[in-house]
Write a protein that holds these residues in place. Structure first.
Motif: not given
Length: 201
Positions: A12-19, A28-34, A40-44, A86-92
């Motif tokens: 799972a690719l998890i988008i970690g912000t909701t603003r 997120a979309q770039w990493m999802l494409r990679q 060798d993996i299935d990604v959602e 896979i976490f998509v991480v913003a720094e706050y």
């Protein structure tokens, strides 16, 4: 749960912000494409916007007592389907977002004995936020990859809308190497932990 040692890891690719004004969708979309370009993996993609998680207010961690929140239970059931993250991480303010911390707190055994990697962004490439994430993940019995993707410094300001506003492909060559290493490590750990969980089962 996909725990057979012959199955491709389900990630799972998890988008970690909701603003509303978040930048997370670009990395997120770039990493999802990679990730999806690999065989060798299935990604959602899992977007925290799609889960109306309350702020954690349970009598205890779900490690010790079932969650009373129906949405937290739905979140746990969703996470249980995956072998890694896979976490998509913003720094706050030198840490990860409150909604990501809350999402981590709203589950427990669903994180256990599974690996993760991350793509972080910000002036420092979310390095400090990712270190906090790793500390939290240790308590959740997760395995962190050594490598991660950091979009920081000039690269970040090149693609950030308020500054350079260039497409992420402008800096892609600076990210591809670390993305491959991070995903290679994620796959290795996912296969190892899947096999170990299968033996435990």
């Amino acid at each position: 749960m996909s725990t057979t040692d012959h199955a491709r890891p389900k990630i799972a690719l998890i988008i970690g912000t909701t603003r509303g004004a978040r930048f997370a969708d670009v990395p997120a979309q770039w990493m999802l494409r990679q990730a999806q370009s690999r065989s060798d993996i299935d990604v959602e993609l899992l977007d925290l916007r799609d889960f109306n998680l309350p702020m954690f207010d349970e009598v205890a961690s779900s490690a010790f007592a079932p969650s009373q929140s129906a949405e937290a239970t739905r979140w746990q059931h969703e996470l249980a389907r995956f072998d890694g993250f896979i976490f998509v991480v913003a720094e706050y303010n030198h840490s990860l977002s409150a909604v990501l911390k809350n999402a981590l707190d709203q589950a427990y055994k669903e994180w256990n004995h599974k690996p993760f990697t991350a793509i972080g962004y910000g002036g420092m490439g979310a390095a400090r936020a990712l270190e906090h994430l790793r500390q939290i993940a240790v308590e959740l019995h997760m395995v962190s990859t050594h490598a991660a993707v950091h979009i920081g410094g000039a690269d970040f300001f090149t693609i950030f809308p308020a500054v350079g506003n260039q497409p992420i492909e402008t800096i892609e060559q600076n990210l591809l190497g670390s993305a491959k290493i991070a995903l290679d490590e994620l796959v290795w750990w996912a296969k190892a932990t899947m096999a170990a969980r299968a033996l435990d089962a």
